[in-house]
Design an enzyme around this catalytic site. Sequence first.
Site, short mmCIF file in Angstrom:
data_model
loop_
_atom_site.label_atom_id
_atom_site.label_comp_id
_atom_site.label_asym_id
_atom_site.label_seq_id
_atom_site.Cartn_x
_atom_site.Cartn_y
_atom_site.Cartn_z
N HIS A 16 0.83 -1.20 0.00
CA HIS A 16 0.00 0.00 0.00
C HIS A 16 0.87 1.25 0.00
O HIS A 16 0.38 2.36 0.12
CB HIS A 16 -0.96 -0.01 1.20
N GLY A 19 5.55 4.34 -3.02
CA GLY A 19 6.99 4.32 -3.32
C GLY A 19 7.48 2.90 -3.57
O GLY A 19 8.23 2.64 -4.51
N ASP A 75 9.37 -7.87 2.15
CA ASP A 75 9.49 -7.45 3.54
C ASP A 75 10.97 -7.28 3.81
O ASP A 75 11.78 -8.12 3.38
CB ASP A 75 8.88 -8.50 4.48
N SER A 76 11.34 -6.20 4.45
CA SER A 76 12.77 -5.93 4.59
C SER A 76 13.05 -5.25 5.92
O SER A 76 12.14 -4.81 6.61
CB SER A 76 13.25 -5.04 3.43
N PHE A 158 17.26 6.36 2.48
CA PHE A 158 16.06 6.45 3.32
C PHE A 158 16.27 5.53 4.52
O PHE A 158 17.28 4.83 4.61
CB PHE A 158 14.80 6.03 2.52
N ASP A 161 19.63 4.01 6.18
CA ASP A 161 20.80 4.18 5.30
C ASP A 161 21.93 5.03 5.90
O ASP A 161 23.10 4.70 5.70
CB ASP A 161 20.38 4.80 3.95
P1 IMP Z 1 8.66 -3.07 5.52
O1 IMP Z 1 9.37 -4.00 4.58
O2 IMP Z 1 7.66 -2.20 4.83
O3 IMP Z 1 8.16 -3.76 6.75
O4 IMP Z 1 9.69 -1.97 6.06
C1 IMP Z 1 11.06 -2.15 5.98
C2 IMP Z 1 11.78 -1.07 6.80
O5 IMP Z 1 13.13 -1.48 6.88
C3 IMP Z 1 11.80 0.27 6.10
O6 IMP Z 1 10.83 1.13 6.60
C4 IMP Z 1 13.19 0.79 6.44
O7 IMP Z 1 13.15 1.39 7.68
C5 IMP Z 1 14.02 -0.44 6.63
N1 IMP Z 1 14.77 -0.68 5.38
C6 IMP Z 1 14.55 -1.68 4.49
N2 IMP Z 1 15.40 -1.57 3.46
C7 IMP Z 1 16.16 -0.49 3.71
C8 IMP Z 1 17.20 0.14 2.99
O8 IMP Z 1 17.62 -0.25 1.88
N3 IMP Z 1 17.75 1.22 3.57
C9 IMP Z 1 17.33 1.72 4.77
N4 IMP Z 1 16.36 1.18 5.46
C10 IMP Z 1 15.76 0.08 4.94
#
Ligand code: IMP
Length: 199
Positions: A16, A19, A75-76, A158, A161
């Site tokens: 949702h 970006g 998911d990250s 973001f 980072d």
């Molecule tokens: P989700 O996958 O939407 O639960 O959120 C992943 C969260 O992990 C993001 O809001 C970032 O805070 C962080 N994150 C994931 N990938 C990166 C990245 O490449 N750089 C910086 N923060 C990241």
Amino acid sequence: MSLSLEPGLRLVAATHNPGKARELAALLEGRFTVVSAAELGLAEPEEPESTFVGNAIVKARAAADASGLIALADDSGLCVAALDGAPGIFSARWAGPSKDFSHAIRSVEARLTDTESDDASAWFVCALAVAWPNGPVVAVEGRIDGSLSFPPRGDRGFGYDPIFVPEGGSLTFGEMDPEAKDAISHRARAFAALKAALF
Ligand code: IMP
């Protein structure tokens, strides 16, 4: 059913976040027509699992079954060794409802100081899952190792980072040219694994 993705397919990006939908579409390199879960008016599922892969699967499964389209979800997050892998799957939630990452970064620094550990190692993880409607699911994971550096440096990225320096480098992800980050990131590595598995 063949577990491969033919060019031209219509896929739903199970997010949702506009970006993220754009980023997922860009990574699919114009091979597919991508619509987002928000555009289709699908409900946003909870993230009930304890792993990145588990949460990516839940999001992809929910979007595929509700839309009848093949769905891609991610998911990250950031994992810190001295914090037993935290914030991990809670990376977004540590920034609070206002998505204040300077607050999340201060929390990481404060907790790290509390541990009195001199281990600054950390890694980013990205899980990607592709689910077929009422069918199978394929999930992969990409990871980049590095270390944390305070104070935060750079405003080109973001999230976390500005405090993450990838292994072998000296600049933070926040200072690096975005293309250089994209060439080595956890997300790029997960996509490479997904392409190898499905394209
Ligand atoms: P989700 O996958 O939407 O639960 O959120 C992943 C969260 O992990 C993001 O809001 C970032 O805070 C962080 N994150 C994931 N990938 C990166 C990245 O490449 N750089 C910086 N923060 C990241």
